[in-house]
Design a protein around this motif. Structure first.
Motif, mmCIF file in Angstrom:
data_model
loop_
_atom_site.group_PDB
_atom_site.id
_atom_site.type_symbol
_atom_site.label_atom_id
_atom_site.label_comp_id
_atom_site.label_asym_id
_atom_site.label_seq_id
_atom_site.Cartn_x
_atom_site.Cartn_y
_atom_site.Cartn_z
ATOM 1 N N VAL A 1 1.984 9.638 -6.312
ATOM 2 C CA VAL A 1 2.452 11.033 -6.253
ATOM 3 C C VAL A 1 3.842 11.157 -6.876
ATOM 4 C CG1 VAL A 1 1.041 11.648 -4.279
ATOM 5 C CG2 VAL A 1 3.289 10.652 -3.884
ATOM 6 N N SER A 2 4.208 10.164 -7.713
ATOM 7 C CA SER A 2 5.453 10.186 -8.499
ATOM 8 C C SER A 2 6.723 10.193 -7.650
ATOM 9 C CB SER A 2 5.466 11.395 -9.448
ATOM 10 O OG SER A 2 4.362 11.343 -10.327
ATOM 11 N N LYS A 3 6.656 9.637 -6.442
ATOM 12 C CA LYS A 3 7.842 9.528 -5.596
ATOM 13 C C LYS A 3 8.447 8.134 -5.768
ATOM 14 C CE LYS A 3 6.376 12.917 -2.134
ATOM 15 N NZ LYS A 3 6.142 13.188 -0.683
ATOM 16 N N VAL A 4 8.951 7.903 -7.003
ATOM 17 C CA VAL A 4 9.443 6.580 -7.365
ATOM 18 C C VAL A 4 10.686 6.207 -6.569
ATOM 19 C CG1 VAL A 4 10.269 5.141 -9.261
ATOM 20 C CG2 VAL A 4 8.471 6.826 -9.667
ATOM 21 N N ASP A 5 11.591 7.158 -6.383
ATOM 22 C CA ASP A 5 12.822 6.864 -5.640
ATOM 23 C C ASP A 5 12.515 6.441 -4.207
ATOM 24 O OD1 ASP A 5 14.346 7.465 -7.856
ATOM 25 O OD2 ASP A 5 14.680 9.562 -7.273
ATOM 26 N N GLU A 6 11.533 7.096 -3.595
ATOM 27 C CA GLU A 6 11.160 6.723 -2.233
ATOM 28 C C GLU A 6 10.507 5.341 -2.213
ATOM 29 O OE1 GLU A 6 9.104 9.606 0.137
ATOM 30 O OE2 GLU A 6 10.038 11.296 -0.919
ATOM 31 N N ALA A 7 9.738 5.036 -3.268
ATOM 32 C CA ALA A 7 9.103 3.718 -3.351
ATOM 33 C C ALA A 7 10.161 2.622 -3.469
ATOM 34 C CB ALA A 7 8.163 3.668 -4.550
ATOM 35 N N ILE A 8 11.196 2.876 -4.260
ATOM 36 C CA ILE A 8 12.299 1.910 -4.398
ATOM 37 C C ILE A 8 13.011 1.739 -3.066
ATOM 38 C CG2 ILE A 8 14.540 1.506 -5.495
ATOM 39 C CD1 ILE A 8 13.427 2.875 -7.988
ATOM 40 N N LYS A 9 13.167 2.845 -2.339
ATOM 41 C CA LYS A 9 13.825 2.792 -1.027
ATOM 42 C C LYS A 9 13.025 1.920 -0.052
ATOM 43 C CE LYS A 9 15.414 5.801 2.737
ATOM 44 N NZ LYS A 9 14.479 5.304 3.763
ATOM 45 N N VAL A 10 11.692 1.983 -0.140
ATOM 46 C CA VAL A 10 10.842 1.153 0.722
ATOM 47 C C VAL A 10 11.142 -0.324 0.477
ATOM 48 C CG1 VAL A 10 8.474 0.406 1.160
ATOM 49 C CG2 VAL A 10 8.985 2.839 0.938
ATOM 50 N N ILE A 11 11.264 -0.687 -0.806
ATOM 51 C CA ILE A 11 11.497 -2.089 -1.166
ATOM 52 C C ILE A 11 12.903 -2.539 -0.793
ATOM 53 C CG2 ILE A 11 11.638 -3.713 -3.102
ATOM 54 C CD1 ILE A 11 9.480 -2.058 -4.497
ATOM 55 N N GLU A 12 13.883 -1.700 -1.087
ATOM 56 C CA GLU A 12 15.285 -2.118 -0.938
ATOM 57 C C GLU A 12 15.843 -1.905 0.466
ATOM 58 O OE1 GLU A 12 17.484 -0.145 -3.963
ATOM 59 O OE2 GLU A 12 16.463 -1.164 -5.618
ATOM 60 N N GLU A 13 15.232 -1.031 1.271
ATOM 61 C CA GLU A 13 15.783 -0.744 2.595
ATOM 62 C C GLU A 13 14.788 -1.012 3.734
ATOM 63 O OE1 GLU A 13 17.589 3.111 2.818
ATOM 64 O OE2 GLU A 13 18.481 2.957 0.814
ATOM 65 N N ASP A 14 13.611 -0.367 3.634
ATOM 66 C CA ASP A 14 12.647 -0.471 4.738
ATOM 67 C C ASP A 14 12.205 -1.908 4.981
ATOM 68 O OD1 ASP A 14 12.941 2.223 4.721
ATOM 69 O OD2 ASP A 14 10.910 2.709 4.085
ATOM 70 N N MET A 15 11.944 -2.641 3.903
ATOM 71 C CA MET A 15 11.495 -4.023 4.055
ATOM 72 C C MET A 15 12.606 -4.916 4.596
ATOM 73 S SD MET A 15 9.062 -4.615 0.717
ATOM 74 C CE MET A 15 8.429 -6.159 1.355
ATOM 75 N N ALA B 1 0.828 -1.205 0.000
ATOM 76 C CA ALA B 1 0.000 0.000 0.000
ATOM 77 C C ALA B 1 0.866 1.261 0.000
ATOM 78 C CB ALA B 1 -0.916 -0.008 1.221
ATOM 79 N N LYS B 2 1.991 1.219 0.719
ATOM 80 C CA LYS B 2 2.867 2.391 0.763
ATOM 81 C C LYS B 2 3.539 2.625 -0.580
ATOM 82 C CE LYS B 2 6.528 4.654 3.386
ATOM 83 N NZ LYS B 2 7.385 4.622 4.597
ATOM 84 N N VAL B 3 4.009 1.566 -1.215
ATOM 85 C CA VAL B 3 4.623 1.709 -2.536
ATOM 86 C C VAL B 3 3.621 2.282 -3.534
ATOM 87 C CG1 VAL B 3 5.545 0.417 -4.503
ATOM 88 C CG2 VAL B 3 6.374 -0.068 -2.200
ATOM 89 N N ALA B 4 2.386 1.778 -3.496
ATOM 90 C CA ALA B 4 1.350 2.276 -4.408
ATOM 91 C C ALA B 4 1.058 3.754 -4.148
ATOM 92 C CB ALA B 4 0.076 1.455 -4.247
ATOM 93 N N ALA B 5 1.007 4.145 -2.861
ATOM 94 C CA ALA B 5 0.727 5.539 -2.514
ATOM 95 C C ALA B 5 1.848 6.462 -2.981
ATOM 96 C CB ALA B 5 0.530 5.664 -1.005
#
Length: 448
Positions: A290-304, A282-286
């Motif tokens: 809003v076009s925050k692709v770099d932050e979405a990648i960070k969620v996958i590669e770091e936060d998880m 849900a966070k990646v989709a959100a």
């Protein structure tokens, strides 16, 4: 056999086997029809899926509840509500459809999407006559519809009905339904009513301490601040559970309230709960919205990674769809490589389909052809539009062999080539330098 033929795109042969199954009157399972219906829909053959469903009574099948729900869901998604209603009326009285709860959910959702929550409420009230007991999804769908239509009086009564019918034990998952009504009351300026209902929720259903000070909600000067305070009261005043946190966070992300959802994640971690896959999805989709692709990648590669949660193919598909809109296939390929090295998989059917569409959109047809070869090994067949784009592009590059190879593959699956692509093929065949090869190709096409 039906499953294998459907997965590999050989629809004509699949139809033959289905017909043979009917003639032999052998036992036909509900799951088989569900699979075939989805295969037809994915191939753009919705009418054929409808025809198959209507023919199920002629098979030796005694229970087609899942086929009914699948067909109804497709009709709602395709916005063919008249057909959905007709299917429901025709199928709801027979004993072959064992449960109507999911079907009623779908119809209520469709009505609410059309701003007819009044009709959805009537449908809900008639559930008892259908021998159906309402579940949490019924209440969530209807509550959202009523609040969107500003039918707050009915929504409040629906909440009280929910109290005594399914929330008597204070289930934390109900928190999303509560929040929907409380937010709507705040939007309407009914802060005192929101405060009163919040107090009842906290005292009677979520087993919270009763000494919470909610008086500062009554001034109504800042609607968003009032909502935030209510959300905090629901979270802190509820019985802690992973289900309640998960429901609240996913709901907040779906509404684009990223900062508020992040705070709830911190709160749940403090209480000893670990974020789930659905929360990260849900966070990646959100973030992608809003076009925050770099932050979405960070969620996958770091936060998880920090919480020992492995990314899934679904997670990357959400990201890739956003990158596809941006038009950067290089970034997609890099993401796929990272997924392969970290998760140990190369993506699912959707992942490859997104990338194939992306490569064709960037006119990288040779790479797209190579990807399709890998997809064919796994029976990941693309849609008709992707076939047309790829064959047209290969014709443009003069790659006659590959173009005809995918044409044969496409026809074997019962898919049709666009007239403009046939024209591209004809232009390629008429090239005088390749007239001999063209003659051989025409001979192959005649045999199809």
């Amino acid at each position: 056999m039906i499953s294998i033929l459907g997965t590999s795109g050989r629809l004509n042969e699949m139809r033959d086997v289905i017909e043979q199954m009917k003639e032999d009157s052998c036992e036909s399972k509900d799951s088989v029809f569900v699979s075939v219906i989805k295969t037809y829909v994915n191939a753009g053959l919705v009418d054929e899926a409808i025809s198959l469903y209507k023919s199920i009574p002629r098979f030796n099948c005694v229970n087609w509840t899942e086929s009914f729900n699948t067909m109804l869901q497709i009709m709602v998604k395709e916005n063919r509500l008249e057909i959905a209603h007709r299917l429901f009326v025709e199928s709801s009285c027979g004993w072959e459809v064992r449960s109507l709860v999911r079907a009623l959910n779908l119809l209520m959702y469709a009505l609410c999407q059309k701003s007819r929550s009044d009709l959805a409420l009537q449908l809900f009230q008639e559930m008892d006559y259908q021998s159906c007991y309402p579940n949490r999804d019924n209440y969530a769908i209807l509550m959202k519809g009523l609040c969107q239509d500003r039918r707050l009086h009915e929504a409040t009564h629906l909440l009280y009905s929910m109290f005594w019918r399914i929330s008597q034990k204070g289930n934390g998952e109900d928190i999303v339904v509560y929040r929907t009504l409380l937010d709507a009351l705040c939007d309407a300026g009914k802060f005192e009513e929101a405060e009163e209902i919040l107090g009842k929720i906290l005292r009677k259903r979520l087993k919270a301490p009763t000494q919470l000070d909610l008086g500062h909600l009554s001034d109504g000067k800042d609607i968003e601040n009032a909502k935030r305070i209510i959300h905090e009261a629901l979270i802190k005043g509820s019985v802690p559970s992973l289900a309640s946190y998960n429901a609240m966070v996913v709901d907040l992300y779906s509404e684009g309230k990223i900062d508020e959802a992040d705070k709830v994640i911190i709160e749940m971690q403090v209480r000893g709960f670990k974020p789930t896959h659905s929360i990260f999805e849900a966070k990646v989709a959100a973030l992608c919205k809003v076009s925050k692709v770099d932050e979405a990648i960070k969620v996958i590669e770091e936060d998880m990674v920090k919480v020992n949660c492995l990314p899934t193919a679904k997670m990357y598909n959400i990201l890739l769809k956003n990158l596809c809109n941006v038009g950067n296939s290089t970034t997609i390929l890099e993401s796929l490589n990272k997924m392969s090295s970290k998760v140990g998989c190369t993506g699912d059917r959707d992942t490859h389909s997104i990338l194939l569409e992306m490569l064709c959109g960037e006119r990288r047809y040779l790479e797209a052809s190579q990807l399709l070869e890998k997809m064919s090994i796994k029976s990941y067949w693309p849609c008709t539009n992707n076939y047309n784009s790829l064959i047209r592009g290969l014709c443009f590059l003069g790659r006659q062999y590959e173009a005809v190879m995918w044409l044969e593959n496409m026809i074997s699956q019962g898919k049709l080539l666009e007239i403009s692509v046939w024209n591209s093929l004809a232009s390629l065949f008429c090239n005088s330098e390749k007239i001999k090869v063209s003659s051989e190709t025409f001979s192959r096409l005649r045999s199809l």
